[in-house]
Design a protein around this motif. Structure first.
Motif, mmCIF file in Angstrom:
data_model
loop_
_atom_site.group_PDB
_atom_site.id
_atom_site.type_symbol
_atom_site.label_atom_id
_atom_site.label_comp_id
_atom_site.label_asym_id
_atom_site.label_seq_id
_atom_site.Cartn_x
_atom_site.Cartn_y
_atom_site.Cartn_z
ATOM 1 N N ARG A 130 0.820 -1.218 0.000
ATOM 2 C CA ARG A 130 0.000 0.000 0.000
ATOM 3 C C ARG A 130 0.853 1.268 0.000
ATOM 4 O O ARG A 130 0.683 2.149 -0.851
ATOM 5 C CB ARG A 130 -0.947 0.001 1.208
ATOM 6 C CG ARG A 130 -1.660 1.336 1.416
ATOM 7 C CD ARG A 130 -2.480 1.334 2.705
ATOM 8 N NE ARG A 130 -2.658 2.691 3.202
ATOM 9 C CZ ARG A 130 -3.660 3.492 2.856
ATOM 10 N NH1 ARG A 130 -4.568 3.070 2.006
ATOM 11 N NH2 ARG A 130 -3.746 4.712 3.364
ATOM 12 N N THR B 93 -8.158 -0.503 -7.514
ATOM 13 C CA THR B 93 -7.868 -1.887 -7.140
ATOM 14 C C THR B 93 -8.748 -2.840 -7.941
ATOM 15 O O THR B 93 -9.779 -2.451 -8.485
ATOM 16 C CB THR B 93 -8.149 -2.147 -5.642
ATOM 17 O OG1 THR B 93 -9.560 -2.162 -5.411
ATOM 18 C CG2 THR B 93 -7.493 -1.106 -4.759
ATOM 19 N N PHE C 84 -6.774 1.328 -0.775
ATOM 20 C CA PHE C 84 -6.421 2.744 -0.832
ATOM 21 C C PHE C 84 -7.485 3.640 -0.200
ATOM 22 O O PHE C 84 -7.630 4.812 -0.564
ATOM 23 C CB PHE C 84 -6.181 3.152 -2.289
ATOM 24 C CG PHE C 84 -5.082 2.378 -2.955
ATOM 25 C CD1 PHE C 84 -3.817 2.306 -2.398
ATOM 26 C CD2 PHE C 84 -5.328 1.676 -4.138
ATOM 27 C CE1 PHE C 84 -2.806 1.579 -3.009
ATOM 28 C CE2 PHE C 84 -4.318 0.949 -4.757
ATOM 29 C CZ PHE C 84 -3.047 0.905 -4.193
ATOM 30 N N ASN C 85 -8.220 3.102 0.753
ATOM 31 C CA ASN C 85 -9.207 3.912 1.464
ATOM 32 C C ASN C 85 -8.566 5.201 1.981
ATOM 33 O O ASN C 85 -7.416 5.203 2.437
ATOM 34 C CB ASN C 85 -9.774 3.129 2.664
ATOM 35 C CG ASN C 85 -10.732 2.046 2.234
ATOM 36 O OD1 ASN C 85 -11.168 1.989 1.100
ATOM 37 N ND2 ASN C 85 -11.085 1.168 3.166
ATOM 38 N N HIS D 243 -7.400 7.733 0.502
ATOM 39 C CA HIS D 243 -6.526 8.502 -0.380
ATOM 40 C C HIS D 243 -7.397 9.409 -1.253
ATOM 41 O O HIS D 243 -8.464 9.017 -1.722
ATOM 42 C CB HIS D 243 -5.692 7.573 -1.258
ATOM 43 C CG HIS D 243 -4.627 8.299 -2.032
ATOM 44 N ND1 HIS D 243 -4.864 8.915 -3.240
ATOM 45 C CD2 HIS D 243 -3.318 8.527 -1.750
ATOM 46 C CE1 HIS D 243 -3.754 9.474 -3.672
ATOM 47 N NE2 HIS D 243 -2.799 9.255 -2.792
ATOM 48 N N ASN E 87 -8.386 7.908 -4.713
ATOM 49 C CA ASN E 87 -8.762 6.500 -4.742
ATOM 50 C C ASN E 87 -10.011 6.341 -5.604
ATOM 51 O O ASN E 87 -11.029 6.995 -5.366
ATOM 52 C CB ASN E 87 -9.049 6.017 -3.313
ATOM 53 C CG ASN E 87 -9.674 4.634 -3.274
ATOM 54 O OD1 ASN E 87 -9.341 3.777 -4.080
ATOM 55 N ND2 ASN E 87 -10.578 4.428 -2.325
ATOM 56 N N ASP F 43 -11.359 3.277 -6.030
ATOM 57 C CA ASP F 43 -11.929 2.016 -5.561
ATOM 58 C C ASP F 43 -11.766 0.952 -6.650
ATOM 59 O O ASP F 43 -10.661 0.777 -7.172
ATOM 60 C CB ASP F 43 -13.369 2.197 -5.110
ATOM 61 C CG ASP F 43 -13.801 1.110 -4.120
ATOM 62 O OD1 ASP F 43 -12.941 0.604 -3.389
ATOM 63 O OD2 ASP F 43 -14.991 0.777 -4.071
#
Length: 542
Positions: free
Chosen positions: A216, A232, A240-241, A243, A246, A248
């Motif tokens: 990460r 992802t 990457f929660n 960020h 992100n 998702d």
């Protein structure tokens, strides 16, 4: 002085404990009951009894996923093993290491009613098979099964003939080390080619798969250096929660804004991802882009889509190495993130509560409400089925290690069992499980009471449209009567209560409010049954 003798069943149990496996899942029978008894009473291990043999394998797979250790399960011979076929295929397709200690009928009794060729049964699932050779080699054979599970990244079934169990042997601790040094960072033309593509990209995207969940910080550092958004695959959801950029999930499960951003990208740098058709939207999202694939498994590179540059290497080391060479060459950031609306990247379209008809609730609206109320520090697990894609999009996962998808084999009815295994692996953390009505009837109803018996903090949401949804849609698409795909199920809320939990049925906004309140006040496994109109359920986004 001669060494102390022990029985084979005792040696097997101690061998499992020698590998620091203090929890074992299973179902006892003629060929494994004495081993399980010794594992618990003499060894101090915890045995988690399942209601169905295949469930024990699924629980061990989930335990592996959450803990990072090799899970263990045990079943007896004959139907004890054949009942595990689907679960073993799920583990093999998901590359999840675990060991199944499977008893076998006595070698001296080939006419035993439950005698089968275990090797043939196991081979078709994609799992590995290990034969216990002699009573004297029991500890070595157990050790080799655990070794193979880690190295081969799949379930290994260890065959244990029942007539070995009471033979006397001398136990010796055997544990084979597995060398886990990260894969090297390549040099030469391949690395130069990959860095050249990345350096020249004007709109790069960083994609992380299940093989990069330990990288990460390094991937975020690379993304920030490039000013590239992060995404992802489904299996790495949550990595990457928090960020700012992100996106998702990458692919068919992306938000409209994220999908547009990916479509505009000119380079995708994929770490630990196999780039299958759902991730790439059947290749559409990769057209006109340079693809750089980094994976420590050579077989994953080019399996689904052939990249423009590939590095067989560790994700974290490679990300740091790329940053180093970008800095050395004084490559300017791309500026791609400046073009993006960060809030829109993870915003899926909403739906109003009133869209559903009388006696039903709107699924999308309910999911958005659940996301607001469900415990934030949780484990999220899902079954297979058409309901799940909206869950994957709308219900957040704290981290990939706390997110389990039982869809490696395309089966339904496997999820609640893995939810139990995950809950055992992470005591004190609530488990949130989503399933469909067909999946719950197939595999959930027989293990819900197991969650009750174990005192797990579990919230089960059953999406009930009284149909096999995927088949229902196909009938409708062909202009045919979907009646054969429709079912009159019992009340799942009543069934949950009868099994010792708490059941809530949601057919209206008022019912939903009561169910959300029950989440806050729960004291035992809670099942929330959502009554849905089969004609008003979102289609799968795959």
């Amino acid at each position: 002085m001669s060494e102390a003798k022990t029985h084979v069943y005792q040696s097997i149990a101690q061998s499992v404990l020698d590998h620091d496996i203090e929890t074992m899942f299973g179902l006892m029978g003629d060929a494994n009951l004495f081993m399980v008894d010794h594992y618990v009473r003499a060894g101090g291990g915890t045995f988690v009894p399942a209601a169905f043999e295949g469930s024990s394998v699924l629980m061990a797979l989930a335990w592996t996923h959450v803990t990072g250790k090799v899970g263990a399960a045990t079943v007896t011979h004959g139907p004890g093993l054949t009942n595990c076929v689907t679960a073993l295929a799920e583990g093999a397709r998901g590359h999840i290491p675990m060991v199944l200690l499977a008893g076998d009928t006595p070698v001296i009794n080939p006419q035993n009613l439950q005698n089968i060729d275990q090797r043939e049964v196991v081979t078709v699932t994609g799992a590995g098979f290990e034969q216990m050779r002699t009573p004297q080699t029991a500890a070595e054979d157990v050790a080799h099964a655990f070794y193979r599970a880690r190295v081969e990244r799949r379930p290994i079934v260890l065959n244990m003939p029942a007539d070995f169990m009471w033979q006397e042997v001398t136990h010796r601790k055997v544990v084979h080390p597995v060398f886990t040094t990260p894969a090297y960072v390549p040099e030469g033309d391949d690395l130069d080619q990959a860095i050249g593509m990345i350096a020249s990209a004007r709109r790069p995207v960083i994609l992380a798969g299940g093989g990069a969940t330990g990288a990460r910080e390094q991937l975020i550092r690379l993304a920030d250096r490039l000013e590239a958004p992060l995404a992802t695959t489904l299996k790495a959801k949550g990595l990457f929660n928090d960020h700012a950029y992100n996106m998702d999930i990458f692919g068919t499960l992306s938000t409209p804004a994220a999908y547009d951003a990916i479509a505009k990208a000119d380079c995708v740098i994929a770490f630990g991802a196999s780039l299958h058709s759902f991730t790439t939207d059947r290749g559409k999202l990769m057209k006109g882009k340079r693809i750089v694939q980094v994976n420590d498994d050579p077989a994953a590179i080019g399996r689904n889509l052939h990249p423009d540059a590939a590095l067989v290497a560790d994700a974290a080391l490679t990300a740091d190495n790329i940053v180093h060479w970008l800095d050395e060459a004084e490559i300017a950031p791309s500026g791609f993130t400046a073009e993006l609306d960060s809030a829109a990247l993870t915003a899926h379209p909403t739906e109003a509560a009133g869209k559903a008809g009388t006696g039903h609730v709107n699924y999308v609206h309910v999911l958005d409400r659940l996301e607001e109320v469900l415990p934030k520090d949780r484990i999220l697990t899902t079954d297979g089925g058409r309901f799940m894609t909206e869950v994957w999009c709308r219900i957040s996962a704290p981290h990939p290690k706390r997110f389990l998808v039982t869809a490696n084999f395309g089966s339904i009815g496997l999820g609640l069992q893995e939810a139990i295994g995950a809950g055992i692996a992470c005591p004190g953390v609530p488990v949130v499980h989503f399933t469909g009505d067909g999946g719950f009837m197939m595999g959930g109803v027989n293990e819900f009471n197991t969650a009750v018996r174990l005192g797990l903090d579990m919230i089960v949401i059953v999406a009930n449209d009284s149909a096999y949804g995927a088949e229902h849609i196909q009938f409708l698409d062909r202009g045919m009567d979907p009646g054969l795909a429709q079912f009159e199920w019992p009340s799942f809320a009543d069934v949950a209560t009868a099994l010792g939990g708490q059941g809530m049925c949601v057919q209206s906004t008022e019912d939903l409010d009561a169910a959300l309140a029950a989440i806050e006040s729960r004291s035992r496994p809670l099942l929330i049954e959502l009554r849905l109109d089969p004609h008003d359920v979102p289609r799968m986004r795959l």
